[in-house]
Write a protein that holds these residues in place. Structure first.
Motif, short mmCIF file in Angstrom:
data_model
loop_
_atom_site.label_atom_id
_atom_site.label_comp_id
_atom_site.label_asym_id
_atom_site.label_seq_id
_atom_site.Cartn_x
_atom_site.Cartn_y
_atom_site.Cartn_z
N GLY A 574 24.69 -66.35 -6.71
CA GLY A 574 25.36 -65.71 -6.03
C GLY A 574 25.24 -64.93 -4.49
O GLY A 574 25.13 -66.12 -3.96
N PRO A 575 25.21 -63.77 -4.26
CA PRO A 575 25.68 -63.32 -2.73
C PRO A 575 23.68 -63.69 -2.44
O PRO A 575 23.62 -63.62 -1.33
CB PRO A 575 25.59 -61.97 -2.62
CG PRO A 575 25.20 -61.07 -3.76
CD PRO A 575 25.51 -62.87 -5.21
N LEU A 576 22.78 -63.52 -3.24
CA LEU A 576 21.13 -63.87 -2.24
C LEU A 576 21.25 -65.35 -2.34
O LEU A 576 19.46 -65.70 -1.82
CB LEU A 576 20.75 -63.59 -4.04
CG LEU A 576 18.80 -63.15 -4.06
CD1 LEU A 576 18.72 -62.39 -2.37
CD2 LEU A 576 18.27 -62.54 -5.34
N HIS A 577 21.85 -66.43 -2.36
CA HIS A 577 22.31 -68.03 -2.15
C HIS A 577 21.45 -67.46 -0.82
O HIS A 577 20.86 -68.65 -0.21
CB HIS A 577 23.41 -68.77 -2.78
CG HIS A 577 22.93 -69.69 -2.71
ND1 HIS A 577 23.67 -70.99 -1.29
CD2 HIS A 577 22.38 -70.98 -3.16
CE1 HIS A 577 22.80 -71.58 -1.35
NE2 HIS A 577 22.67 -72.43 -2.38
N ARG A 578 22.37 -67.12 -0.01
CA ARG A 578 22.46 -67.61 1.57
C ARG A 578 20.87 -67.21 1.75
O ARG A 578 20.53 -67.68 2.85
CB ARG A 578 23.62 -66.82 2.00
CG ARG A 578 23.23 -67.00 3.64
CD ARG A 578 24.97 -66.23 4.39
NE ARG A 578 24.19 -64.51 4.00
CZ ARG A 578 23.88 -63.72 4.83
NH1 ARG A 578 22.84 -63.99 6.05
NH2 ARG A 578 23.77 -62.11 4.49
N HIS A 579 20.00 -65.75 1.03
CA HIS A 579 18.93 -65.86 1.92
C HIS A 579 18.05 -66.45 1.50
O HIS A 579 17.04 -66.24 1.63
CB HIS A 579 19.00 -64.01 1.21
CG HIS A 579 20.22 -63.20 1.35
ND1 HIS A 579 20.09 -62.48 3.02
CD2 HIS A 579 20.61 -62.60 1.21
CE1 HIS A 579 20.93 -61.89 3.78
NE2 HIS A 579 21.18 -61.82 2.38
N HIS A 585 14.05 -65.52 5.30
CA HIS A 585 14.17 -64.59 6.78
C HIS A 585 12.81 -64.45 6.56
O HIS A 585 12.89 -63.72 8.04
CB HIS A 585 15.39 -63.98 6.85
CG HIS A 585 16.63 -63.85 6.71
ND1 HIS A 585 17.26 -65.20 6.83
CD2 HIS A 585 17.57 -63.89 5.28
CE1 HIS A 585 18.87 -65.36 5.70
NE2 HIS A 585 18.29 -64.41 5.29
N LEU A 586 12.32 -65.32 6.44
CA LEU A 586 10.17 -64.56 7.32
C LEU A 586 10.12 -65.43 7.63
O LEU A 586 9.55 -64.89 9.08
CB LEU A 586 9.10 -64.86 5.64
CG LEU A 586 9.48 -64.19 4.51
CD1 LEU A 586 8.21 -64.84 3.45
CD2 LEU A 586 9.12 -62.83 4.86
N ASP A 587 10.85 -66.18 8.38
CA ASP A 587 10.32 -66.85 9.73
C ASP A 587 10.88 -65.88 10.97
O ASP A 587 10.84 -66.40 11.74
CB ASP A 587 10.85 -68.35 9.69
CG ASP A 587 9.88 -69.62 8.72
OD1 ASP A 587 8.44 -68.84 8.79
OD2 ASP A 587 11.08 -70.76 8.35
N ALA A 588 12.45 -66.00 10.45
CA ALA A 588 12.75 -64.83 11.55
C ALA A 588 12.36 -63.81 11.80
O ALA A 588 11.98 -63.32 13.03
CB ALA A 588 14.15 -64.62 11.32
N SER A 591 9.21 -64.62 13.33
CA SER A 591 9.67 -64.93 15.36
C SER A 591 8.92 -63.19 15.77
O SER A 591 9.10 -63.18 16.51
CB SER A 591 10.72 -65.27 15.14
OG SER A 591 11.16 -65.97 16.60
N ALA A 592 10.09 -62.42 15.46
CA ALA A 592 10.47 -60.74 16.28
C ALA A 592 9.12 -60.74 15.55
O ALA A 592 9.00 -59.92 17.09
CB ALA A 592 11.40 -60.42 15.05
N LEU A 593 8.08 -60.28 14.55
CA LEU A 593 7.09 -59.26 14.87
C LEU A 593 5.79 -59.69 15.81
O LEU A 593 5.75 -59.71 16.65
CB LEU A 593 6.52 -59.66 13.55
CG LEU A 593 7.56 -58.46 12.22
CD1 LEU A 593 6.96 -58.73 11.64
CD2 LEU A 593 7.99 -57.13 12.55
N PHE A 594 5.56 -61.40 15.52
CA PHE A 594 4.78 -62.33 16.01
C PHE A 594 5.08 -62.89 17.37
O PHE A 594 4.69 -63.23 18.95
CB PHE A 594 3.98 -62.84 15.35
CG PHE A 594 3.30 -62.27 13.74
CD1 PHE A 594 2.87 -60.98 14.71
CD2 PHE A 594 3.71 -62.16 13.06
CE1 PHE A 594 1.39 -60.56 13.76
CE2 PHE A 594 3.38 -60.70 12.21
CZ PHE A 594 2.47 -60.18 12.12
#
Length: 664
Positions: A574-579, A585-588, A591-594
C-alpha cells in the motif's frame, strides 16, 4: 602430508592462481580459464580432506611468530575447528561454481582475465579469514576482500552506476572497519596476544576489562562487512557488478565474514549483556526492514540483495541468542541456495535482456526458454521461503528454535528480551520472505504479454552449475541437522514443533496471499507488449547485463516505463511501497547527516585554502619581491650615481653627528 600443510595450501592455491592469471592474462590467454577454475577446485578437495581429518574433534592449532613487535606479537596461526572446516568447504565450493559459471557468462568479456584473477584473490582472502588463528592475519584477509569487492563491483566501470556502487561499497565498509580495528587492538591489549585461542582464554578467565566497549566496536565492523543495519545500504547497490560476483559476495564471502567472525569470537560478545541486546536489535531491524524493501524492488537482483540482508539478519539473530551452531548452519544452507538464486537470475537476465521484474512480467513463455533456470530457481526460492523439506526450512527453524529457547530465559549470557525480539522478528520475516519469493517467481516466470525474446541457448557451463547447486539447496538441511551438532557445540539443531508450525504456517500464508493478490490483479488485465528489449542471439551474458543496468533497470537509472499494475507488492504494501522501494530513504538520511556536511566542510576548506592561505602566501612572497625591485633600481652601474649617493650619505651622517653633539 600433514593437516597443517593441507590447510596452508587451501588459501594459497587460489592466491597463486590469481597471481598467475594476472601475469599471463595478456601474454597467454589460453591459460586464463584453467587458472581460474582449477585452483578453487583443488582448494575444495583439500578443504574436504582437512574437514575429514578434523572430523569435528579438537581444533587443529599451529602457529609461528611472523615478526617481533616488541609488545603484542603477530603470528601466522591456524585455528581449525568444526566451524572453520565446514565454512571453508562452502567458500571453495561456491567459488568453484562461480568460476565455472563465469567462463560462459563472461566468455567474450575483454576484461575476463583480471575478473577471474580478482575472484580467485577474493576466494583466497575469505579462506584466510576462515582458517586464521591470529586476528591481525584475519584482518589482512578481511581488508583484501574489501579491495576485491571494489574492483569487482566496478567491473562495468563504463557505467556511472557501477563506479558509484563500487565506491559506496568501499567507503561504507571502511566506515565500519575503523572502529573494528580499534576493537581488535583493545582486545589484544587485554589478552596480550592476537591469537584467537588466547583471546578466548582471557574472556573465560574474566580478563576482558571493557567487554561492552570492545564488543560494540567489533560490531561496527561486522555491520559494515555483513551488511547489517545501519550499514547495509551498500549491498543492494553492489548489484551493479556482474551477477557471478553477486553470487560470490552474497553466498560465501564478504558478507559471510562478519557472521563467521562473531561466531568464532562469540564468548567476547556474550561477556556483555548490552552487546547481545544490541546485536538482537540490529538483527530484528535488519530482518524486517529488508523483507519489506525486497517486496517493493523492481530489479530482480535487488530483490535477492535485500533477501541476503534479511537472511544475514537471521544469522546474527541466532548469534544474539547465543547459538552459533544455528547461525553457521543457516550460513551453510543459505550459501547454497543464494548462490543458486543469483546464478539462475543471471540466466534469466541473459535470456530476457533485462533485470526489471516489470519488464519480465510482460514477457510470455520465458520459463519455456530457460527451463533449467526456472526449475532450479523454483527449488532455491522454496529453500529461501523455508518450505519443508528444502534446506532453508531446517536451518531457519534452528534459528527460531534457539530464539524460542532464549526467550524463555533458558540461555546463559543472553537477555530474555533479546530472544523474544529475535523470535518475533524472525516470524514476521518468514511471512515477508515467502511473499517476496512468491512475487519474484510469479513476475519473472509467469508474465503475460509479448513473447519473450530469444537470446540463444545458455552455455552448458552455466546450466550445469545450476543443477549442481540445486542438490544442496534441496537436500543439505535434511541431512545436516542431525550430524552438524557433532561438528559444532553439540547443541541440537532439530526443528522444534512450535516454531516449525508457526514459521511454516506463516510462510504458506505469505505465499498464498501474494499469489491470490497476483491472480486478482491479472485476471482482467489487458496484456501490454514490452517492445523495449531487443534480442541479441548468442550475446555475451555479461554484456547483456551491462546494457540492462545502463538502460533498462529503474534501480540503476531513470526509465520511462509505467509500473506493473499486476505487481502484488504494490497492493500488499500500500502506501508503504514507495518508501520501501527507496530503502526507507536511509541513503537520503545519510546524505543529509554525513555527505552534505562533509562536502560543505570540504568547500569551506577549499575556500580558506584559496582565498586566505593562498592570499597570505602570495602577500608574503610579494613583499620581498617589491623590496628587491626597489634595491634593483639603485644598482644602475653608473659610477657618478654611486659617488653622488656616497657624498649625500656622508653629508647626512655629518649633519646627524653635529645635531647629536649640539644636543649633548
Amino acid at each position: 602430508m600433514t593437516t597443517t600443510t593441507l590447510a596452508v595450501l587451501v588459501p594459497l592455491l587460489p592466491f597463486l592462481g590469481a597471481a598467475a592469471g594476472l601475469l599471463l592474462g595478456r601474454t597467454a590467454p589460453g591459460f586464463v580459464r584453467p587458472l581460474a577454475v582449477l585452483p578453487p577446485l583443488a582448494s575444495l578437495v583439500l578443504a574436504a580432506l582437512v574437514a575429514v581429518r578434523q572430523g569435528g574433534g579438537p581444533a587443529v592449532d599451529a602457529h609461528t611468530e611472523l615478526t617481533p613487535t616488541g609488545s603484542v606479537p603477530v603470528e601466522l596461526a591456524l585455528h581449525i575447528d568444526g566451524f572453520a572446516a565446514l565454512v571453508a568447504i562452502l567458500v571453495a565450493f561456491v567459488a568453484s561454481c562461480v568460476q565455472i559459471y563465469s567462463t560462459g557468462y563472461l566468455r567474450d568479456d575483454p576484461r575476463y582475465p583480471s575478473y577471474a584473477a580478482l575472484v580467485s584473490l577474493f576466494t583466497s582472502a575469505m579462506l584466510l579469514v576462515v582458517y586464521s588463528g591470529d586476528l591481525i592475519v584475519l584482518l589482512v584477509g578481511w581488508e583484501v576482500m574489501g579491495i576485491c569487492s571494489y574492483f569487482l563491483v566496478g567491473h562495468y566501470w563504463e557505467t556511472p552506476e557501477a563506479r558509484a556502487a563500487s565506491l559506496k561499497a568501499f567507503l561504507v565498509t571502511k566506515l565500519g572497519d575503523v572502529p573494528f580495528l580499534i576493537g581488535l587492538f583493545a582486545l589484544a591489549t587485554d589478552a596480550g596476544s592476537f591469537r584467537v585461542t588466547r583471546v578466548l582464554g582471557t574472556v573465560a578467565s574474566g580478563g576482558l576489562h571493557h567487554p561492552t566497549v570492545v564488543a560494540l566496536l567489533l560490531l561496527a565492523g561486522v555491520a559494515g562487512k555483513s551488511a547489517q543495519f545501519p550499514l547495509h545500504t551498500w549491498l543492494p547497490d553492489a548489484m551493479a557488478g556482474p551477477t557471478p560476483v553477486s553470487a560470490l559476495i552474497h553466498a560465501a564471502t564478504m558478507v559471510a565474514a562478519g557472521v563467521y567472525f562473531v561466531a568464532r569470537l562469540l564468548p567476547v560478545f556474550e561477556a556483555s549483556g548490552a552487546a547481545m541486546l544490541v546485536l538482537a536489535v540490529m538483527a530484528a531491524v535488519t530482518m524486517t526492514g529488508s523483507g519489506l524493501a525486497a517486496l517493493a524492488q523492481d530489479d530482480i537482483k535487488r530483490v535477492l540483495a535485500y533477501s541476503t540482508v534479511g537472511q544475514l539478519g537471521y544469522m546474527t539473530g541466532a548469534l544474539a541468542v547465543g547459538d552459533r551452531g544455528a547461525a553457521v548452519f543457516h550460513l551453510l544452507s543459505h550459501g547454497a541456495f543464494k548462490a543458486l538464486l543469483f546464478l539462475a537470475a543471471g540466466v534469466v537476465i541473459h535470456a530476457a535482456g533485462t533485470n526489471s521484474l516489470a519488464a519480465l512480467s510482460r514477457m510470455r513463455g520465458l520459463r519455456d526458454r530457460v527451463p533449467d533456470a526456472y526449475w532450479t530457481m523454483t527449488v532455491a526460492l522454496l529453500a529461501l521461503a523455508a518450505i519443508p523439506p528444502f534446506s532453508g526450512f531446517f536451518s531457519k527453524e534452528s534459528v527460531l528454535g534457539a530464539a524460542e529457547h532464549a526467550a524463555g530465559g533458558h540461555t546463559a549470557h543472553v537477555p530474555g528480551a533479546a530472544g523474544l525480539l529475535v523470535l518475533v522478528a524472525g516470524l514476521v520475516t518468514a511471512v515477508l520472505t515467502a511473499a517476496y519469493a512468491t512475487r519474484l517467481w510469479l513476475l519473472a516466470f509467469h508474465g503475460r504479454g509479448a513473447e519473450a525474446p530469444d537470446h540463444g541457448r545458455q552455455p552448458l557451463t552455466m546450466t550445469v552449475v545450476l543443477w549442481v547447486l540445486a542438490i544442496p539447496s534441496l537436500a543439505f538441511g535434511g541431512l545436516a541437522y542431525r550430524t552438524l551438532p557433532g561438528w559444532f557445540d553439540g547443541r541440537t539443531l532439530t526443528p522444534t514443533a512450535l516454531t516449525s508450525v508457526l514459521g511454516t504456517g506463516l510462510a504458506v500464508v505469505g505465499g498464498l496471499l501474494t499469489y491470490g493478490v497476483w491472480q486478482r490483479t491479472t485476471r482482467n488485465l489487458v496484456s501490454t507488449p514490452l517492445g523495449a528489449v531487443a534480442a541479441h542471439p548468442g550475446a555475451d551474458a555479461g554484456r547483456v547485463e551491462a546494457e540492462a543496468i545502463a538502460t533498462h533497470t529503474p534501480a540503476y537509472g531513470d526509465i520511462a516505463r509505467a509500473p506493473d499494475p499486476a505487481d502484488p507488492g504494490r497492493v500488499l504494501l500500500g502506501p508503504l511501497h514507495r518508501h520501501a522501494a527507496a530503502g526507507f530513504h536511509l541513503d537520503a538520511v545519510y546524505s543529509a547527516l554525513f555527505v552534505r556536511p562533509v562536502r560543505a566542510g570540504a568547500s569551506l576548506v577549499r575556500f580558506l585554502d584559496r582565498e586566505v592561505v593562498d592570499t597570505y602566501v602570495g602577500a608574503a612572497a610579494a613583499l620581498p619581491r617589491l623590496l628587491g625591485a626597489a634595491v634593483r633600481r639603485a644598482q644602475t652601474g653608473n659610477v657618478q650615481t654611486y659617488v653622488s649617493a656616497l657624498l649625500a650619505g656622508t653629508v647626512v651622517l655629518a649633519v646627524a653627528v653635529v645635531l647629536v653633539a649640539t644636543g649633548a
